[in-house]
Design a protein around this motif. Structure first.
Motif, PDB file in Angstrom:
ATOM      1  N   THR A 223       0.854  -1.189   0.000  1.00 46.84           N
ATOM      2  CA  THR A 223       0.000   0.000   0.000  1.00 46.84           C
ATOM      3  C   THR A 223       0.891   1.240   0.000  1.00 46.84           C
ATOM      4  OG1 THR A 223      -1.840  -1.139   1.074  1.00 46.84           O
ATOM      5  CG2 THR A 223      -1.727   1.274   1.323  1.00 46.84           C
ATOM      6  N   CYS A 224       0.641   2.128  -0.972  1.00 50.10           N
ATOM      7  CA  CYS A 224       1.518   3.278  -1.176  1.00 50.10           C
ATOM      8  C   CYS A 224       0.725   4.390  -1.862  1.00 50.10           C
ATOM      9  CB  CYS A 224       2.684   2.854  -2.070  1.00 50.10           C
ATOM     10  SG  CYS A 224       3.926   4.106  -2.387  1.00 50.10           S
ATOM     11  N   PHE A 225       1.003   5.616  -1.490  1.00 49.66           N
ATOM     12  CA  PHE A 225       0.395   6.786  -2.110  1.00 49.66           C
ATOM     13  C   PHE A 225       1.447   7.419  -3.004  1.00 49.66           C
ATOM     14  CE2 PHE A 225      -1.807   5.771   1.701  1.00 49.66           C
ATOM     15  CZ  PHE A 225      -3.131   5.910   1.368  1.00 49.66           C
ATOM     16  N   GLU A 226       1.058   7.762  -4.238  1.00 49.19           N
ATOM     17  CA  GLU A 226       2.029   8.235  -5.210  1.00 49.19           C
ATOM     18  C   GLU A 226       1.585   9.547  -5.851  1.00 49.19           C
ATOM     19  OE1 GLU A 226       3.737   3.912  -6.595  1.00 49.19           O
ATOM     20  OE2 GLU A 226       2.403   4.957  -7.952  1.00 49.19           O
ATOM     21  N   LEU A 227       2.576  10.260  -6.311  1.00 47.22           N
ATOM     22  CA  LEU A 227       2.353  11.515  -7.006  1.00 47.22           C
ATOM     23  C   LEU A 227       3.348  11.558  -8.158  1.00 47.22           C
ATOM     24  CD1 LEU A 227       1.239  14.491  -7.092  1.00 47.22           C
ATOM     25  CD2 LEU A 227       3.152  15.069  -5.600  1.00 47.22           C
ATOM     26  N   PHE A 228       2.849  11.860  -9.349  1.00 50.01           N
ATOM     27  CA  PHE A 228       3.693  12.010 -10.526  1.00 50.01           C
ATOM     28  C   PHE A 228       3.646  13.470 -10.948  1.00 50.01           C
ATOM     29  CE2 PHE A 228       2.677   7.622 -10.299  1.00 50.01           C
ATOM     30  CZ  PHE A 228       3.758   6.942 -10.847  1.00 50.01           C
ATOM     31  N   LEU A 229       4.817  14.053 -11.178  1.00 50.25           N
ATOM     32  CA  LEU A 229       4.908  15.462 -11.572  1.00 50.25           C
ATOM     33  C   LEU A 229       5.752  15.596 -12.831  1.00 50.25           C
ATOM     34  CD1 LEU A 229       5.651  17.394  -8.261  1.00 50.25           C
ATOM     35  CD2 LEU A 229       3.538  17.400  -9.578  1.00 50.25           C
ATOM     36  N   ALA A 230       5.327  16.497 -13.699  1.00 51.81           N
ATOM     37  CA  ALA A 230       6.085  16.772 -14.916  1.00 51.81           C
ATOM     38  C   ALA A 230       5.969  18.254 -15.240  1.00 51.81           C
ATOM     39  CB  ALA A 230       5.545  15.955 -16.074  1.00 51.81           C
ATOM     40  N   ILE A 231       7.015  18.778 -15.864  1.00 51.35           N
ATOM     41  CA  ILE A 231       6.942  20.121 -16.414  1.00 51.35           C
ATOM     42  C   ILE A 231       6.175  20.006 -17.728  1.00 51.35           C
ATOM     43  CG2 ILE A 231       8.249  22.070 -17.326  1.00 51.35           C
ATOM     44  CD1 ILE A 231      10.584  21.169 -15.480  1.00 51.35           C
ATOM     45  N   LYS A 232       5.181  20.843 -17.889  1.00 55.77           N
ATOM     46  CA  LYS A 232       4.350  20.789 -19.093  1.00 55.77           C
ATOM     47  C   LYS A 232       5.218  20.836 -20.349  1.00 55.77           C
ATOM     48  CE  LYS A 232       0.333  22.941 -21.104  1.00 55.77           C
ATOM     49  NZ  LYS A 232      -1.006  22.630 -20.692  1.00 55.77           N
ATOM     50  N   ASP A 233       4.918  19.948 -21.288  1.00 59.03           N
ATOM     51  CA  ASP A 233       5.592  19.858 -22.592  1.00 59.03           C
ATOM     52  C   ASP A 233       7.056  19.420 -22.501  1.00 59.03           C
ATOM     53  OD1 ASP A 233       3.212  20.641 -23.902  1.00 59.03           O
ATOM     54  OD2 ASP A 233       3.718  22.760 -23.611  1.00 59.03           O
ATOM     55  N   GLN A 234       7.457  18.844 -21.388  1.00 55.77           N
ATOM     56  CA  GLN A 234       8.805  18.280 -21.250  1.00 55.77           C
ATOM     57  C   GLN A 234       8.669  16.765 -21.046  1.00 55.77           C
ATOM     58  OE1 GLN A 234      11.774  20.069 -21.426  1.00 55.77           O
ATOM     59  NE2 GLN A 234      10.446  21.754 -22.019  1.00 55.77           N
ATOM     60  N   PRO A 235       9.592  15.957 -21.570  1.00 61.83           N
ATOM     61  CA  PRO A 235       9.431  14.502 -21.455  1.00 61.83           C
ATOM     62  C   PRO A 235       9.778  13.935 -20.073  1.00 61.83           C
ATOM     63  CG  PRO A 235      11.438  15.021 -22.640  1.00 61.83           C
ATOM     64  CD  PRO A 235      10.729  16.331 -22.407  1.00 61.83           C
ATOM     65  N   HIS A 236      10.635  14.609 -19.321  1.00 62.67           N
ATOM     66  CA  HIS A 236      11.036  14.043 -18.026  1.00 62.67           C
ATOM     67  C   HIS A 236       9.970  14.294 -16.961  1.00 62.67           C
ATOM     68  CE1 HIS A 236      12.555  18.178 -17.955  1.00 62.67           C
ATOM     69  NE2 HIS A 236      12.393  18.136 -16.640  1.00 62.67           N
ATOM     70  N   TYR A 237       9.986  13.433 -15.937  1.00 63.93           N
ATOM     71  CA  TYR A 237       9.009  13.561 -14.856  1.00 63.93           C
ATOM     72  C   TYR A 237       9.545  12.890 -13.600  1.00 63.93           C
ATOM     73  CZ  TYR A 237       7.526   8.752 -16.085  1.00 63.93           C
ATOM     74  OH  TYR A 237       7.489   7.411 -16.342  1.00 63.93           O
ATOM     75  N   TRP A 238       8.821  13.109 -12.504  1.00 57.17           N
ATOM     76  CA  TRP A 238       9.216  12.589 -11.197  1.00 57.17           C
ATOM     77  C   TRP A 238       8.101  11.738 -10.617  1.00 57.17           C
ATOM     78  CZ3 TRP A 238      10.166  17.425 -12.970  1.00 57.17           C
ATOM     79  CH2 TRP A 238      11.511  17.825 -13.035  1.00 57.17           C
ATOM     80  N   GLU A 239       8.486  10.713  -9.896  1.00 60.54           N
ATOM     81  CA  GLU A 239       7.551   9.853  -9.173  1.00 60.54           C
ATOM     82  C   GLU A 239       7.876   9.949  -7.688  1.00 60.54           C
ATOM     83  OE1 GLU A 239       6.625   5.090  -8.595  1.00 60.54           O
ATOM     84  OE2 GLU A 239       7.572   5.755 -10.455  1.00 60.54           O
ATOM     85  N   PHE A 240       6.887  10.346  -6.893  1.00 61.43           N
ATOM     86  CA  PHE A 240       7.022  10.453  -5.445  1.00 61.43           C
ATOM     87  C   PHE A 240       6.255   9.296  -4.817  1.00 61.43           C
ATOM     88  CE2 PHE A 240       7.696  14.587  -7.155  1.00 61.43           C
ATOM     89  CZ  PHE A 240       8.483  15.290  -6.268  1.00 61.43           C
ATOM     90  N   ASN A 241       6.910   8.534  -3.961  1.00 62.80           N
ATOM     91  CA  ASN A 241       6.275   7.421  -3.258  1.00 62.80           C
ATOM     92  C   ASN A 241       6.210   7.728  -1.775  1.00 62.80           C
ATOM     93  OD1 ASN A 241       8.060   4.934  -5.222  1.00 62.80           O
ATOM     94  ND2 ASN A 241       6.227   6.032  -5.729  1.00 62.80           N
ATOM     95  N   ILE A 242       5.015   7.591  -1.207  1.00 63.86           N
ATOM     96  CA  ILE A 242       4.791   7.846   0.211  1.00 63.86           C
ATOM     97  C   ILE A 242       4.160   6.596   0.810  1.00 63.86           C
ATOM     98  CG2 ILE A 242       3.562   9.261   1.885  1.00 63.86           C
ATOM     99  CD1 ILE A 242       3.491  11.475  -0.314  1.00 63.86           C
ATOM    100  N   SER A 243       4.859   5.965   1.723  1.00 64.41           N
ATOM    101  CA  SER A 243       4.362   4.743   2.340  1.00 64.41           C
ATOM    102  C   SER A 243       3.746   5.033   3.708  1.00 64.41           C
ATOM    103  CB  SER A 243       5.504   3.742   2.506  1.00 64.41           C
ATOM    104  OG  SER A 243       5.066   2.628   3.266  1.00 64.41           O
ATOM    105  N   PRO A 244       2.659   4.347   4.044  1.00 64.63           N
ATOM    106  CA  PRO A 244       2.112   4.454   5.398  1.00 64.63           C
ATOM    107  C   PRO A 244       3.115   4.026   6.476  1.00 64.63           C
ATOM    108  CG  PRO A 244       0.494   3.480   3.946  1.00 64.63           C
ATOM    109  CD  PRO A 244       1.799   3.554   3.181  1.00 64.63           C
ATOM    110  N   SER A 245       4.188   3.350   6.079  1.00 63.84           N
ATOM    111  CA  SER A 245       5.236   2.947   7.026  1.00 63.84           C
ATOM    112  C   SER A 245       6.068   4.140   7.493  1.00 63.84           C
ATOM    113  CB  SER A 245       6.167   1.916   6.371  1.00 63.84           C
ATOM    114  OG  SER A 245       6.939   2.540   5.349  1.00 63.84           O
ATOM    115  N   GLY A 246       5.978   5.240   6.744  1.00 58.96           N
ATOM    116  CA  GLY A 246       6.819   6.408   7.013  1.00 58.96           C
ATOM    117  C   GLY A 246       7.984   6.500   6.037  1.00 58.96           C
TER     118      GLY A 246
END
Length: 179
Positions: free
Chosen positions: A64-87
């Motif tokens: 179980t994990c909460f995630e957030l994906f972020l990208a700069i508009k019109d750019q191919p690269h992006y980031w994945e943020f993983n947040i676990s209930p474990s801390g």
């Protein structure tokens, strides 16, 4: 600052727990906040055990994990943020779709978040200073997702939208919140 409420929908699965995942996200200058609220039959959810010393860890999405994906508009690269209930947490950068140039984002050394578990609600509140990775005026696109495992052994995938016949959080078509 504009707040963006969201509600995640489960990917088609006959074993979806009786829960709802909603929240809100906002960006003020380069500070991003995201709040997740998982409500309903949370006793059916398998939460990872709380870490005595939360740290950056890999493969948090295997539980179980909460995630957030972020990208700069019109750019191919992006980031994945993983947040676990474990801390535990992690942030990855990809140069393009799904693990092209996949690596830990070392410019972010800590991910600040708090979790709270009550009888019928589990919540996550996170705050991220994006200054190490983007400029304040960079228009951003976000995808918000969750992997939810149940005590019965089912794994379910939740996102703002599911544009593919398979669950795939990395599709840019699912980064539908503009920040």
């Amino acid at each position: 600052m504009t707040e963006h409420p969201f509600s995640l929908i489960p990917f088609h699965n006959s074993n979806i727990p009786k829960i709802a995942i909603a929240g809100k996200t906002a960006r003020q200058k380069n500070i991003l906040t995201v709040h997740y609220s998982l409500t309903g039959k949370i006793e059916a959810i398998l939460f990872p055990e709380r870490s005595a010393h939360p740290t950056r860890k890999d493969e948090l999405w295997t539980a179980t994990c909460f995630e957030l994906f972020l990208a700069i508009k019109d750019q191919p690269h992006y980031w994945e943020f993983n947040i676990s209930p474990s801390g535990d947490w992690n942030v990855y950068r990809m140069d393009a779709y799904r693990r092209v140039g996949f690596r830990r984002e070392t410019f972010i050394q800590r991910l600040q978040f708090e979790t709270q578990k009550e009888a019928a609600c589990f919540s996550v509140d996170a705050m991220v200073d994006l200054s190490p990775i983007v400029e304040e005026d960079d228009p951003m696109e976000a995808g918000i997702t969750s992997v939810i495992q149940t005590i019965a052994g089912n794994e379910t995938y939740w996102a703002l939208t599911h544009p593919n016949p398979q669950a795939d959080f990395h599709l840019r078509e699912s980064f539908i919140i503009e920040l």
